[in-house]
Design a protein around this motif. Structure first.
Motif: not given
Length: 383
Positions: A125-139
Motif C-alpha cells: 500500500t502507498e499514499p495513492d495506491a491502496g485498493s488500486d495496488a497496480a498503480s503503485l509508484k515506488t520505483s
C-alpha cells in the motif's frame, strides 16, 4: 486437509489454553500501553507460534491451510494485536518468499522468521495506491549489481518492529501490474527509514507506520525469485492466502464476542429476569450464531479447496467479505446486548468493537472483495 488428527487436536488445545490463560488476562494491559509484553512474545516464540505456516524444512510447523484456519479461529478469540505480532511471519511477511523466492532467499530468511528472530513485513500500500495496488509508484531502478528504490509505503503492519520488508516496486515504465517486482529489503539498509507509528481507532499493540525509501540501494540478489515483473502476481497470491486467514480470525473474534454477550445476557437482570429471556435479545444472539456458523463453514471449505490445489481467488474473497462483515455485525449486537455497559471499557466489548472494524479494510476492503467476486463470475467462476 488435516494430516494427523491427534497432533492437530493437541496443537489446538495448546493454543486455546495459551489464549485463555495467558493472552486474555493481558488484553487491557496491551490496550492501555499500546505494546505486547516481551514475556508474551518470548512465550509465543517458545511454543512455535512464529513459524506455524513455514515448512518444517525451514524450522516451522508447515501447517496446511485447513490446519492454519483452525488455529486462527482460536487465536482470534483474544485481542487482534496478539495475532498481529506473529501474523506477518506466518502470512504476508513470509509467503511471498516461500512461494516465489529462490532457494538461497528461503534458506536465509525463513528459518529466522520461523524462530521469531526476525519479524517480516509486507509493503504494498502507498499514499495513492491502496485498493488500486497496480498503480503503485515506488520505483526500483537497476544500477549495476543493485536496485535503487524510491517511494513511500503506508499503513505497513509491524513496520516499526520488522527486520525484513517484502517490497513491491516498479522496475519498468510499463503501466499496470506487469512492471512491478518484489524485493526483500533488510532493516538498516541505507536509505530505508520508518515513519512514526500510526495512532489508530483500535488494535493498540499492533503497530503500523510508513516505510520510506530514499535512494535505497538493494542488492540485485534481493529480487524475489530473481525475476523482474512478476511481483504483482506474488502479491496477489500472498493476499489470497491472507484473506482466508483473516476470515478465520474474524470467525474467532465473533465467537468470543458472542460468548461474552451470552454470558452477560444470562447474568444481567431487568424486569425481574435475565435479559436473555427477552425475545428481542434472543433474536440478536440467534442472528449472530447463524451468521457465525455460515462464516465458519465458508472458511473451512475454502481452506480445504486451497489444500487441494484449486484456484480459490473468488472463494477466498467470498469468505473474507462475508466473515469480516459478519464479525462487524456481531460486534454491534454484542455492544447492544450489553446496553450502556457495552460502551464502558471495563467490559471489553467496546475494545473489540473498535478492533474488528479493521478486518473489513485490510487484505482488500469489502468493496474490493465484491469486485473480485463479480469479475470472477464474469470470467466463468463456478456458481
Amino acid at each position: 486437509m488435516i494430516r494427523d488428527a491427534e497432533i492437530q487436536t493437541l496443537l489446538e488445545d495448546t493454543i486455546r489454553r495459551f489464549v485463555r490463560e495467558q493472552l486474555v488476562p493481558r488484553e487491557s494491559e496491551v490496550d492501555e500501553t499500546d505494546a505486547i509484553p516481551h514475556d508474551l512474545i518470548d512465550a509465543m516464540r517458545e511454543i512455535g507460534m512464529f513459524g506455524l505456516t513455514i515448512p518444517e524444512a525451514y524450522g516451522g510447523l508447515g501447517l496446511t491451510m485447513e490446519e492454519e484456519v483452525r488455529i486462527a479461529v482460536e487465536l482470534g478469540q483474544t485481542s487482534p494485536a496478539f495475532r498481529s505480532v506473529i501474523g506477518t511471519n506466518n502470512g504476508i511477511g513470509s509467503i511471498g518468499i516461500l512461494l516465489d523466492g529462490t532457494e538461497a532467499q528461503k534458506s536465509r530468511y525463513l528459518p529466522k522468521l520461523a524462530a521469531g528472530e526476525l519479524i517480516g513485513s509486507f509493503c504494498l500500500t502507498e499514499p495513492d495506491a491502496g485498493s488500486d495496488a497496480a498503480s503503485l509508484k515506488t520505483s526500483a531502478k537497476k544500477d549495476g549489481a543493485f536496485y535503487v528504490l524510491n517511494g513511500t509505503k503506508r499503513f505497513i503492519t509491524n513496520a516499526p518492529e520488522a527486520g525484513i520488508y517484502t517490497v513491491m516496486a516498479r522496475t519498468s515504465e510499463e503501466k499496470g501490474a506487469s512492471g512491478i517486482s518484489a524485493f526483500i529489503v533488510e532493516r538498516g539498509t541505507p536509505g530505508l527509514s520508518i515513519g512514526k507509528p500510526d495512532r489508530k481507532m483500535g488494535q493498540r499493540g499492533a503497530h503500523t507506520s510508513d516505510v520510506i525509501f530514499e535512494n535505497c540501494r538493494v542488492p540485485a540478489s534481493q529480487l524475489i525469485g530473481g525475476v523482474e515483473g512478476v511481483g504483482f502476481r506474488t502479491a496477489m497470491k500472498t493476499l489470497d492466502k491472507g484473506r482466508i486467514h483473516i476470515a478465520a480470525i474474524a470467525v474467532g473474534a465473533a465467537k468470543r464476542m458472542l460468548r461474552d454477550a451470552l454470558a452477560y445476557a444470562k447474568e444481567r437482570r431487568q424486569f425481574g429476569q435475565p435479559i436473555a429471556e427477552f425475545q428481542l435479545v434472543q433474536a440478536m444472539l440467534a442472528d449472530s450464531k447463524a451468521e457465525l456458523y455460515a462464516a465458519e463453514c465458508m472458511v473451512l471449505d475454502v481452506a480445504r479447496r486451497r489444500d487441494e490445489g484449486r484456484d480459490v481467488s473468488v472463494e477466498a474473497s467470498c469468505a473474507k467479505y462475508f466473515a469480516t462483515e459478519m464479525c462487524g455485525r456481531v460486534a454491534d449486537r454484542a455492544v447492544q446486548v450489553h446496553g450502556g455497559a457495552g460502551y464502558i471499557a471495563e467490559y471489553g466489548i467496546e475494545r473489540f468493537y473498535r478492533d474488528v472494524r479493521l478486518f473489513r479494510l485490510y487484505e482488500g476492503t469489502s468493496q474490493i472483495q465484491q469486485v473480485i467476486i463479480a469479475r470472477g463470475l464474469m470470467r466463468g467462476a463456478e456458481i
